[in-house]
Design a protein around this motif. Sequence first.
Motif, short mmCIF file in Angstrom:
data_model
loop_
_atom_site.label_atom_id
_atom_site.label_comp_id
_atom_site.label_asym_id
_atom_site.label_seq_id
_atom_site.Cartn_x
_atom_site.Cartn_y
_atom_site.Cartn_z
N ALA A 1 37.41 40.72 30.91
CA ALA A 1 36.80 42.01 31.19
C ALA A 1 37.73 42.88 32.01
CB ALA A 1 35.48 41.81 31.93
N LEU A 2 37.81 44.15 31.64
CA LEU A 2 38.52 45.16 32.42
C LEU A 2 37.48 46.00 33.16
CD1 LEU A 2 40.69 44.28 30.36
CD2 LEU A 2 41.44 46.67 30.26
N VAL A 3 37.66 46.14 34.46
CA VAL A 3 36.73 46.94 35.27
C VAL A 3 37.54 47.99 36.02
CG1 VAL A 3 34.95 46.92 37.06
CG2 VAL A 3 35.23 44.92 35.56
N THR A 4 37.36 49.25 35.66
CA THR A 4 38.06 50.30 36.38
C THR A 4 37.32 50.60 37.68
OG1 THR A 4 36.89 52.19 35.37
CG2 THR A 4 38.79 51.29 34.18
N GLY B 1 31.81 33.70 34.84
CA GLY B 1 32.83 33.01 34.07
C GLY B 1 33.89 33.86 33.42
N ALA B 2 33.81 35.19 33.60
CA ALA B 2 34.80 36.06 32.98
C ALA B 2 36.11 36.05 33.76
CB ALA B 2 34.27 37.49 32.89
N THR B 3 37.20 36.30 33.04
CA THR B 3 38.46 36.64 33.67
C THR B 3 38.45 38.15 33.87
OG1 THR B 3 39.67 34.82 32.65
CG2 THR B 3 40.97 36.69 33.43
N VAL B 4 38.53 38.59 35.12
CA VAL B 4 38.35 40.00 35.45
C VAL B 4 39.68 40.64 35.80
CG1 VAL B 4 37.19 41.64 36.98
CG2 VAL B 4 36.02 39.53 36.30
N HIS B 5 39.97 41.75 35.14
CA HIS B 5 41.13 42.56 35.45
C HIS B 5 40.66 43.83 36.14
CE1 HIS B 5 44.25 40.24 33.27
NE2 HIS B 5 43.21 39.88 32.51
N ILE B 6 41.06 43.98 37.39
CA ILE B 6 40.63 45.12 38.20
C ILE B 6 41.67 46.22 38.10
CG2 ILE B 6 40.07 45.88 40.54
CD1 ILE B 6 39.33 42.90 41.11
N GLY C 1 36.78 32.02 41.07
CA GLY C 1 36.83 32.83 39.87
C GLY C 1 38.26 33.13 39.45
N ARG C 2 38.38 33.98 38.43
CA ARG C 2 39.70 34.41 37.95
C ARG C 2 39.73 35.93 37.93
NH1 ARG C 2 43.41 31.82 35.07
NH2 ARG C 2 43.51 33.47 33.49
N ALA C 3 40.64 36.51 38.70
CA ALA C 3 40.75 37.96 38.75
C ALA C 3 42.20 38.37 38.99
CB ALA C 3 39.86 38.52 39.86
N PHE C 4 42.55 39.52 38.44
CA PHE C 4 43.90 40.05 38.56
C PHE C 4 43.83 41.53 38.89
CE2 PHE C 4 43.91 36.49 35.66
CZ PHE C 4 44.96 35.70 36.13
N ALA C 5 44.74 41.99 39.71
CA ALA C 5 44.76 43.38 40.16
C ALA C 5 45.84 44.17 39.44
CB ALA C 5 44.98 43.44 41.67
N HIS C 6 45.52 45.40 39.09
CA HIS C 6 46.47 46.29 38.43
C HIS C 6 46.36 47.67 39.06
CE1 HIS C 6 46.85 43.32 35.14
NE2 HIS C 6 45.55 43.15 35.33
N ALA C 7 47.48 48.18 39.56
CA ALA C 7 47.50 49.53 40.12
C ALA C 7 47.66 50.53 38.98
CB ALA C 7 48.65 49.68 41.10
N VAL C 8 46.68 51.42 38.83
CA VAL C 8 46.74 52.38 37.73
C VAL C 8 45.92 53.62 38.08
CG1 VAL C 8 44.79 51.32 36.53
CG2 VAL C 8 46.41 52.71 35.24
#
Length: 257
Positions: free
Chosen positions: A9-12, A30-35, A55-62
């Motif tokens: 999942a992508l969450v802006t 259970g989702a892999t979350v991209h912030i 959990g599983r989460a990753f950060a992206h500066a955008v």
Amino acid sequence: MFTLHGKTALVTGGASGIGLAISQTFAKAGATVHILEINASQAQQVAEAITADGGRAFAHAVDISRQADVLEVVGKIVAEGPIHILVNNAGIAHIGTAESTTEADFDRIVSVNIKGVYNCLHAVIPHLKANGGGVILNMASVAATIGIPDRFAYSMSKGAVLTMTLSVAKDYLKHNIRCNCISPARVHTPFVDGFLAKNYPGREEEMFAKLAATQPIGRMAKPSEIGALALYLCSDEAGFITGCDYPIDGGFTRLNN
């Protein structure tokens, strides 16, 4: 029920307020979350906290108002695996009428609240199609359908989010892509506390009570309550739902009479 195991999942705007609650809720499901966040350090802190909690989460500066930046980030995420869910949550607020809203303020609202949503849709939908489908959830507002004083530009932008939701839902039925939106009334987030401190110094408790009372249920929503609805709408259990707007408003839309 309502599991997102195996989903990406992508969450802006996923590192604060409603977006933070959605990121946390999805990760617990259970989702892999991209912030996707303009505040890189805040996003990284949230991703690390989610990971520390199992959990599983990753950060992206955008900056979602910049299409090239969005396309670049989405491309990097897809290179690691398919996207299944997009949550267009990022947005900014504005107070003012058509008369008092400046051109600069208007353009700023359009660039984030409308163009930002479009940029993410434009970048992610081709990948959802290639993957056989997926779910899009947009964050609208009761301001999209109810006249609220001094919210001209904000209401306009959320009306656009609502109609984009309907258009995407219609256009991508055959591609197994569902698209819905959530329309919260007032939600108790750090933004509310900051707004009160800035505009009503010394009167924060009084004004908080007044704002809370505008919901017939007698309080503001908790971010976690918005996150729970988002989880349902993005889960397989909501597979028969598309093209819908969900007011989560404590009775604000129907019972304020």
